[in-house]
Design a protein around this motif. Structure first.
Motif, PDB file in Angstrom:
ATOM      1  N   ASN A  54       0.820  -1.210   0.000  1.00  0.00           N
ATOM      2  CA  ASN A  54       0.000   0.000   0.000  1.00  0.00           C
ATOM      3  C   ASN A  54       0.852   1.257   0.000  1.00  0.00           C
ATOM      4  N   LEU A  55       0.357   2.277  -0.690  1.00  0.00           N
ATOM      5  CA  LEU A  55       0.960   3.605  -0.682  1.00  0.00           C
ATOM      6  C   LEU A  55      -0.021   4.542   0.010  1.00  0.00           C
ATOM      7  N   TYR A  56       0.459   5.198   1.075  1.00  0.00           N
ATOM      8  CA  TYR A  56      -0.351   6.166   1.811  1.00  0.00           C
ATOM      9  C   TYR A  56       0.273   7.544   1.615  1.00  0.00           C
ATOM     10  N   LEU A  57      -0.540   8.510   1.261  1.00  0.00           N
ATOM     11  CA  LEU A  57      -0.063   9.878   1.100  1.00  0.00           C
ATOM     12  C   LEU A  57      -0.335  10.637   2.390  1.00  0.00           C
ATOM     13  N   ALA A  58       0.735  11.052   3.040  1.00  0.00           N
ATOM     14  CA  ALA A  58       0.622  11.677   4.354  1.00  0.00           C
ATOM     15  C   ALA A  58      -0.216  12.950   4.335  1.00  0.00           C
ATOM     16  N   GLN A  59      -0.260  13.638   3.208  1.00  0.00           N
ATOM     17  CA  GLN A  59      -1.002  14.904   3.164  1.00  0.00           C
ATOM     18  C   GLN A  59      -2.499  14.706   2.958  1.00  0.00           C
ATOM     19  N   SER A  60      -2.968  13.461   2.759  1.00  0.00           N
ATOM     20  CA  SER A  60      -4.403  13.275   2.528  1.00  0.00           C
ATOM     21  C   SER A  60      -4.983  12.050   3.231  1.00  0.00           C
ATOM     22  N   PHE A  61      -4.226  11.372   4.068  1.00  0.00           N
ATOM     23  CA  PHE A  61      -4.685  10.133   4.686  1.00  0.00           C
ATOM     24  C   PHE A  61      -5.516  10.370   5.951  1.00  0.00           C
ATOM     25  N   LEU A  62      -5.154  11.367   6.724  1.00  0.00           N
ATOM     26  CA  LEU A  62      -5.789  11.606   8.020  1.00  0.00           C
ATOM     27  C   LEU A  62      -7.078  12.407   7.871  1.00  0.00           C
ATOM     28  N   SER A  63      -7.804  12.521   8.966  1.00  0.00           N
ATOM     29  CA  SER A  63      -9.051  13.287   8.931  1.00  0.00           C
ATOM     30  C   SER A  63      -8.757  14.784   8.826  1.00  0.00           C
ATOM     31  N   ASP A  64      -9.739  15.527   8.309  1.00  0.00           N
ATOM     32  CA  ASP A  64      -9.600  16.981   8.194  1.00  0.00           C
ATOM     33  C   ASP A  64      -9.345  17.611   9.563  1.00  0.00           C
ATOM     34  N   LYS A  65      -9.964  17.072  10.607  1.00  0.00           N
ATOM     35  CA  LYS A  65      -9.788  17.605  11.964  1.00  0.00           C
ATOM     36  C   LYS A  65      -8.334  17.485  12.408  1.00  0.00           C
ATOM     37  N   ILE A  66      -7.709  16.357  12.128  1.00  0.00           N
ATOM     38  CA  ILE A  66      -6.303  16.182  12.528  1.00  0.00           C
ATOM     39  C   ILE A  66      -5.424  17.195  11.799  1.00  0.00           C
ATOM     40  N   TYR A  67      -5.649  17.391  10.508  1.00  0.00           N
ATOM     41  CA  TYR A  67      -4.839  18.367   9.769  1.00  0.00           C
ATOM     42  C   TYR A  67      -5.049  19.789  10.304  1.00  0.00           C
ATOM     43  N   LYS A  68      -6.294  20.125  10.650  1.00  0.00           N
ATOM     44  CA  LYS A  68      -6.568  21.454  11.216  1.00  0.00           C
ATOM     45  C   LYS A  68      -5.888  21.591  12.573  1.00  0.00           C
ATOM     46  N   ASP A  69      -6.039  20.581  13.423  1.00  0.00           N
ATOM     47  CA  ASP A  69      -5.392  20.617  14.742  1.00  0.00           C
ATOM     48  C   ASP A  69      -3.876  20.735  14.610  1.00  0.00           C
TER      49      ASP A  69
END
Length: 187
Positions: A109-124
């Motif tokens: 699997n390839l996971y892109l760190a800039q789009s894998f997590l929830s929007d809330k985590i990126y905002k936090d």
């Protein structure tokens, strides 16, 4: 197990210290996180089985060993990946294609760190970086780390970073003095 004297003499300093560290880690640790020194297929850390690889932004670094173009450097670094991969945000579109080709080769699997997590985590995470006056590149580094936690089955929460001390990376020792061990143009 014992190494032959000629094998010990053939090891670089990094290879030898990596070997000694792993000998100790294997006796005392359930999970080991290794940072590649040189990076890529020639790195001493590649002799150990990996569950997950994380590739930070790829740029010009260790060109004598890794290659003279971004494509050569990325290919050499990606050749070390035979497992699931988290890819940090890259400056070159080509790297995404090369990464996908590599994980496809091993059916991983390839996971892109800039789009894998929830929007809330990126905002936090953005709020955390602003609150702590960290440089912007920490956003991608922390995103990759939180992504790894979640993929490995742990809770990915920005509050885990509270109280974090980053000695050596954008570390303020005085109001007007910052230490940083970055050693390549991207760092």
């Amino acid at each position: 197990n014992k190494l032959k004297k000629e094998d010990i003499k053939s090891l670089s300093y990094f290879e030898y210290t990596t070997l000694l560290a792993m000998k100790i880690f294997c006796m005392h640790c359930e999970i080991v996180i290794l940072e590649a020194g040189l990076g890529g297929e020639f790195d001493a850390t590649n002799v150990f089985k990996k569950t997950l690889s994380i590739l930070t932004p790829i740029g010009y670094d260790h060109e004598i060993f890794l290659g003279n173009s971004i494509e050569e450097i990325a290919t050499t670094k990606l050749n070390s990946v035979k497992n699931d991969l988290i890819l940090a945000k890259q400056n070159e579109e080509l790297i995404y294609k090369l990464a996908l080709k590599q994980v496809d080769k091993y059916q991983k699997n390839l996971y892109l760190a800039q789009s894998f997590l929830s929007d809330k985590i990126y905002k936090d995470l953005k709020d955390f970086i602003t609150k702590n006056s960290y440089p912007n590149f920490f956003y991608d580094n922390f995103s990759s780390s939180l992504c790894a936690l979640q993929i490995l089955g742990y809770k990915a929460d920005v509050s885990l970073l509270d109280g974090l001390k980053l000695f050596g990376r954008a570390y303020k020792i005085e109001k007007n003095i910052t230490l940083d061990v970055g050693h390549n143009p991207l760092a």
